[in-house]
Design a protein around this motif. Structure first.
Motif, PDB file in Angstrom:
ATOM      1  N   ASN A   1      24.459  82.361  66.045  1.00 40.79           N
ATOM      2  CA  ASN A   1      24.790  83.767  65.804  1.00 40.79           C
ATOM      3  C   ASN A   1      24.912  83.994  64.304  1.00 40.79           C
ATOM      4  OD1 ASN A   1      25.420  86.444  66.393  1.00 40.79           O
ATOM      5  ND2 ASN A   1      27.611  86.034  66.570  1.00 40.79           N
ATOM      6  N   PRO A   2      23.802  83.923  63.569  1.00 43.51           N
ATOM      7  CA  PRO A   2      23.857  83.994  62.111  1.00 43.51           C
ATOM      8  C   PRO A   2      24.242  85.378  61.618  1.00 43.51           C
ATOM      9  CG  PRO A   2      21.582  84.038  62.874  1.00 43.51           C
ATOM     10  CD  PRO A   2      22.427  83.772  64.083  1.00 43.51           C
ATOM     11  N   PRO A   3      25.010  85.468  60.525  1.00 43.33           N
ATOM     12  CA  PRO A   3      25.357  86.780  59.965  1.00 43.33           C
ATOM     13  C   PRO A   3      24.115  87.489  59.421  1.00 43.33           C
ATOM     14  CG  PRO A   3      26.757  85.029  59.070  1.00 43.33           C
ATOM     15  CD  PRO A   3      25.627  84.362  59.784  1.00 43.33           C
ATOM     16  N   ALA A   4      24.085  88.788  59.554  1.00 41.32           N
ATOM     17  CA  ALA A   4      22.920  89.554  59.111  1.00 41.32           C
ATOM     18  C   ALA A   4      22.720  89.477  57.604  1.00 41.32           C
ATOM     19  CB  ALA A   4      23.059  91.016  59.543  1.00 41.32           C
ATOM     20  N   ASP A   5      23.811  89.276  56.840  1.00 39.98           N
ATOM     21  CA  ASP A   5      23.676  89.224  55.381  1.00 39.98           C
ATOM     22  C   ASP A   5      23.423  87.806  54.876  1.00 39.98           C
ATOM     23  OD1 ASP A   5      26.127  88.032  55.794  1.00 39.98           O
ATOM     24  OD2 ASP A   5      27.186  89.194  54.263  1.00 39.98           O
ATOM     25  N   SER A   6      23.211  86.864  55.794  1.00 39.67           N
ATOM     26  CA  SER A   6      22.991  85.464  55.403  1.00 39.67           C
ATOM     27  C   SER A   6      21.749  84.928  56.099  1.00 39.67           C
ATOM     28  CB  SER A   6      24.220  84.616  55.766  1.00 39.67           C
ATOM     29  OG  SER A   6      25.371  85.107  55.123  1.00 39.67           O
ATOM     30  N   PHE A   7      20.653  85.665  55.969  1.00 41.63           N
ATOM     31  CA  PHE A   7      19.447  85.295  56.694  1.00 41.63           C
ATOM     32  C   PHE A   7      18.877  83.976  56.201  1.00 41.63           C
ATOM     33  CE2 PHE A   7      14.833  85.236  57.258  1.00 41.63           C
ATOM     34  CZ  PHE A   7      14.791  85.328  58.645  1.00 41.63           C
ATOM     35  N   ALA A   8      18.477  83.127  57.158  1.00 40.52           N
ATOM     36  CA  ALA A   8      17.771  81.874  56.892  1.00 40.52           C
ATOM     37  C   ALA A   8      18.496  81.007  55.881  1.00 40.52           C
ATOM     38  CB  ALA A   8      16.335  82.151  56.449  1.00 40.52           C
ATOM     39  N   GLU A   9      19.797  80.905  56.035  1.00 39.33           N
ATOM     40  CA  GLU A   9      20.545  79.983  55.183  1.00 39.33           C
ATOM     41  C   GLU A   9      20.649  78.634  55.890  1.00 39.33           C
ATOM     42  OE1 GLU A   9      23.929  81.651  53.196  1.00 39.33           O
ATOM     43  OE2 GLU A   9      22.947  83.592  52.930  1.00 39.33           O
ATOM     44  N   GLY A  10      21.326  77.686  55.256  1.00 36.65           N
ATOM     45  CA  GLY A  10      21.256  76.292  55.692  1.00 36.65           C
ATOM     46  C   GLY A  10      21.661  76.036  57.120  1.00 36.65           C
ATOM     47  N   ASN A  11      22.533  76.872  57.688  1.00 36.23           N
ATOM     48  CA  ASN A  11      23.009  76.597  59.045  1.00 36.23           C
ATOM     49  C   ASN A  11      21.898  76.663  60.084  1.00 36.23           C
ATOM     50  OD1 ASN A  11      22.842  79.396  58.614  1.00 36.23           O
ATOM     51  ND2 ASN A  11      24.446  79.859  60.104  1.00 36.23           N
ATOM     52  N   VAL A  12      20.898  77.528  59.897  1.00 35.75           N
ATOM     53  CA  VAL A  12      19.841  77.642  60.911  1.00 35.75           C
ATOM     54  C   VAL A  12      18.748  76.593  60.720  1.00 35.75           C
ATOM     55  CG1 VAL A  12      20.301  80.086  61.288  1.00 35.75           C
ATOM     56  CG2 VAL A  12      18.523  79.414  59.652  1.00 35.75           C
ATOM     57  N   TYR A  13      18.827  75.827  59.649  1.00 37.12           N
ATOM     58  CA  TYR A  13      17.909  74.714  59.428  1.00 37.12           C
ATOM     59  C   TYR A  13      18.516  73.405  59.942  1.00 37.12           C
ATOM     60  CZ  TYR A  13      15.069  77.476  56.117  1.00 37.12           C
ATOM     61  OH  TYR A  13      14.251  78.410  55.529  1.00 37.12           O
ATOM     62  N   LEU A  14      19.645  73.056  59.351  1.00 36.89           N
ATOM     63  CA  LEU A  14      20.196  71.719  59.540  1.00 36.89           C
ATOM     64  C   LEU A  14      20.871  71.541  60.892  1.00 36.89           C
ATOM     65  CD1 LEU A  14      20.236  69.241  57.709  1.00 36.89           C
ATOM     66  CD2 LEU A  14      22.546  69.876  57.025  1.00 36.89           C
ATOM     67  N   CYS A  15      21.678  72.529  61.296  1.00 38.81           N
ATOM     68  CA  CYS A  15      22.461  72.374  62.530  1.00 38.81           C
ATOM     69  C   CYS A  15      21.566  72.206  63.762  1.00 38.81           C
ATOM     70  CB  CYS A  15      23.417  73.548  62.692  1.00 38.81           C
ATOM     71  SG  CYS A  15      24.435  73.877  61.223  1.00 38.81           S
ATOM     72  N   PRO A  16      20.535  73.049  63.967  1.00 40.10           N
ATOM     73  CA  PRO A  16      19.656  72.829  65.123  1.00 40.10           C
ATOM     74  C   PRO A  16      18.757  71.609  64.965  1.00 40.10           C
ATOM     75  CG  PRO A  16      18.904  74.704  63.842  1.00 40.10           C
ATOM     76  CD  PRO A  16      20.235  74.333  63.291  1.00 40.10           C
ATOM     77  N   ALA A  17      18.477  71.186  63.723  1.00 44.95           N
ATOM     78  CA  ALA A  17      17.728  69.941  63.548  1.00 44.95           C
ATOM     79  C   ALA A  17      18.526  68.769  64.102  1.00 44.95           C
ATOM     80  CB  ALA A  17      17.412  69.719  62.069  1.00 44.95           C
ATOM     81  N   LEU A  18      19.826  68.789  63.891  1.00 49.92           N
ATOM     82  CA  LEU A  18      20.683  67.737  64.454  1.00 49.92           C
ATOM     83  C   LEU A  18      20.735  67.832  65.973  1.00 49.92           C
ATOM     84  CD1 LEU A  18      23.551  67.768  61.821  1.00 49.92           C
ATOM     85  CD2 LEU A  18      22.148  65.782  62.415  1.00 49.92           C
ATOM     86  N   MET A  19      20.718  69.044  66.520  1.00 48.84           N
ATOM     87  CA  MET A  19      20.659  69.204  67.977  1.00 48.84           C
ATOM     88  C   MET A  19      19.396  68.557  68.532  1.00 48.84           C
ATOM     89  SD  MET A  19      18.939  71.371  70.335  1.00 48.84           S
ATOM     90  CE  MET A  19      18.754  72.996  69.635  1.00 48.84           C
ATOM     91  N   LEU A  20      18.257  68.786  67.856  1.00 48.97           N
ATOM     92  CA  LEU A  20      17.004  68.168  68.300  1.00 48.97           C
ATOM     93  C   LEU A  20      17.051  66.657  68.142  1.00 48.97           C
ATOM     94  CD1 LEU A  20      14.563  70.792  66.803  1.00 48.97           C
ATOM     95  CD2 LEU A  20      14.929  70.349  69.233  1.00 48.97           C
ATOM     96  N   ARG A  21      17.767  66.189  67.129  1.00 46.16           N
ATOM     97  CA  ARG A  21      17.951  64.740  66.984  1.00 46.16           C
ATOM     98  C   ARG A  21      18.684  64.169  68.199  1.00 46.16           C
ATOM     99  NH1 ARG A  21      16.067  59.999  65.761  1.00 46.16           N
ATOM    100  NH2 ARG A  21      17.677  58.478  65.229  1.00 46.16           N
ATOM    101  N   GLU A  22      19.682  64.886  68.691  1.00 48.98           N
ATOM    102  CA  GLU A  22      20.408  64.430  69.883  1.00 48.98           C
ATOM    103  C   GLU A  22      19.491  64.424  71.104  1.00 48.98           C
ATOM    104  OE1 GLU A  22      23.510  63.162  70.002  1.00 48.98           O
ATOM    105  OE2 GLU A  22      23.443  63.323  67.826  1.00 48.98           O
ATOM    106  N   LEU A  23      18.668  65.449  71.243  1.00 52.69           N
ATOM    107  CA  LEU A  23      17.705  65.462  72.346  1.00 52.69           C
ATOM    108  C   LEU A  23      16.725  64.300  72.231  1.00 52.69           C
ATOM    109  CD1 LEU A  23      16.734  69.240  72.738  1.00 52.69           C
ATOM    110  CD2 LEU A  23      17.993  67.826  74.374  1.00 52.69           C
ATOM    111  N   HIS A  24      16.268  64.044  71.025  1.00 49.43           N
ATOM    112  CA  HIS A  24      15.316  62.949  70.784  1.00 49.43           C
ATOM    113  C   HIS A  24      15.925  61.613  71.193  1.00 49.43           C
ATOM    114  CE1 HIS A  24      12.133  61.247  67.740  1.00 49.43           C
ATOM    115  NE2 HIS A  24      12.098  60.641  68.909  1.00 49.43           N
TER     116      HIS A  24
END
Length: 471
Positions: free
Chosen positions: A392-415
């Motif tokens: 649920n990213p803030p509208a004034d913080s588009f495409a900041e680090g949380n939407v890159y790194l955090c879901p990458a770690l989620m995919l690491r767990e799936l992997h």
């Protein structure tokens, strides 16, 4: 937005510890077919919750035909756009996002004159349409492009849209909105459409756009698409360019555009595009489009614009350009072929591309990917605290680090839970099933559970919603 992000600069730590490539996960001799979306560009538009002022979910644009002429002496862009659209519901007017920097000339609907005017940064055409009606709108316009602010605090944040350089050249990066700075558009990710783009430029200049190149006619450059494109994934660059043609896997045509005399040092890395795409094909199946390419522009960022990556010269000149190119090309599977239906799910794009980038950097070195995971977890905790969870990213913080790194770690767990074979099969099946469409969290979770035969609902939701790093 797939731009170089300082928040994930920990990738540089891994490079020193990498080893050679691992064995291919799938054989190129057994390519997996990727189905096409609706041949007419039909989409299911969804109102965007982060940027509700952009896009019009009451209409579904099927096709944009753009005929553009750039005159650098006067910095004037003249355009004629032909838009085929479908009314999702009955409308009294056709409303599209478009910059008021332009003057509107003739406008028509189905061949009949139609009054067109601006309401703020919206173009409204006074012609009612019944629900389900299909119409063809033609608008002529002229003016000097004007950018809009980017809603982000990123270190590489730049104004969005079509940018005019001091010497009269053009370039654009426009995620999450900014396509409306150079053509009338329903500027939202769920309304994908087909495109034909023709760009007329001065003699000796090049006009470069997203799509498959067609034969050049004089000073007019033409491009077409057969797979629907989200508006933020279109690109345009006009200037003095040198063209280099290379081949990718299975003879895939790849075009590299560099600014004449200014990007020579970057050419060696960019002509390796076929190798980067081949590495991705070995894991995620055939490249989803009939051609690929990259164009260098004067920017601090990079963007996975469909079939033609837009690469900033500051990135092109950097030591990490190869991994950035892998990140951007990975988006052509995850973000371009299958994109998010709203900007709330931009993590679907960035998580995949960021994790795939790390797999490329590590290239079979288990210790390297484990080091990345440890460092990424520490960064994840900070990002969740400073920006919030990625779901649920803030509208004034588009495409900041949380939407890159955090879901990458989620995919690491799936992997780790699935192993190589099942994880890469999951990625291939996602693209094969949904190519040409826009998806969301619910559809991703349902797909993962169905594809794996296991319930990963809790794991995915925890990584997307938790205010702290999941265990």
């Amino acid at each position: 937005m797939r731009r170089l992000l300082s928040a994930i600069a920990i990738t540089g730590v891994l490079a020193a510890g990498t080893t050679g490539c691992s064995a291919p996960v799938i054989s190129r001799a057994q390519p997996l077919p990727v189905p096409h979306a609706a041949a007419d560009g039909t989409s299911t538009p969804v109102a965007d919750p982060l940027y509700p002022d952009y896009g019009n979910p009451a209409i579904d644009v099927l096709h944009y035909g753009l005929a553009l002429t750039w005159t650098p002496q006067t910095k004037t862009l003249a355009g004629r756009v032909t838009i085929r659209l479908r009314a999702v519901q009955a409308v009294r007017q056709v409303r599209l996002d478009f910059s008021s920097a332009y003057t509107i000339g003739k406008a028509s609907v189905d061949g009949g004159d139609a009054p067109a005017s601006f309401t703020g940064e919206d173009l409204t055409v006074d012609r009612p349409l019944a629900a389900g009606a299909v119409a063809t709108l033609v608008v002529e316009y002229r003016g000097t492009p004007r950018t809009v602010p980017m809603p982000s605090h990123r270190g590489d944040a730049e104004p969005l849209g079509l940018t005019v350089t001091p010497d009269g050249e053009l370039w654009t990066m426009q995620e999450p909105y900014g396509a409306s700075t150079w053509y009338p558009v329903s500027d939202q990710p769920s309304d994908k459409a087909l495109y034909d783009i023709a760009v007329t430029v001065p003699a000796g200049w090049a006009g470069i756009a997203s799509g498959t190149p067609k034969a050049q006619s004089g000073s007019t450059f033409e491009y077409t698409t057969t797979t629907p494109v989200a508006s933020y994934l279109t690109t345009l660059a006009v200037g003095r360019y040198t063209k280099t043609q290379v081949s990718g896997p299975r003879g895939l045509p790849v075009t590299v555009w560099t600014r004449t005399g200014r990007d020579d040092a970057a050419v060696d890395a960019l002509v390796q595009s076929g190798e980067f795409i081949g590495w991705l094909e070995e894991r995620f199946g055939p490249y989803p489009f009939p051609s690929a390419g990259v164009v260098v522009v004067p920017s601090a960022s990079a963007m996975e614009t469909q079939q033609m990556v837009t690469l900033g010269d500051q990135v092109a000149a950097g030591q990490g350009v190869r991994q950035v190119m892998v990140h951007e090309y990975a988006h052509h599977w995850f973000g371009d072929a299958v994109g998010p239906s709203t900007w709330r799910d931009v993590w679907l794009n960035e998580g995949w591309a960021s994790y795939v980038e790390q797999l490329y950097v590590a290239r079979g070195d288990t210790a390297a990917i484990e080091r990345w995971e440890r460092q990424a977890r520490a960064a994840d905790a900070r990002l969740r605290k400073e920006i919030g969870p990625p779901g649920n990213p803030p509208a004034d913080s588009f495409a900041e680090g949380n939407v890159y790194l955090c879901p990458a770690l989620m995919l690491r767990e799936l992997h780790k839970a699935l192993g190589d074979a099942k994880f890469f099969a999951l990625g291939r099946a996602w693209v094969r099933t949904y190519a040409g469409t826009a998806q969301d969290r619910a559809s991703f979770i349902a797909f993962v559970n169905r594809q794996t035969g296991r319930d990963f609902t809790g794991l995915i939701n925890d990584w997307l919603d938790s205010p702290t790093t999941p265990a």
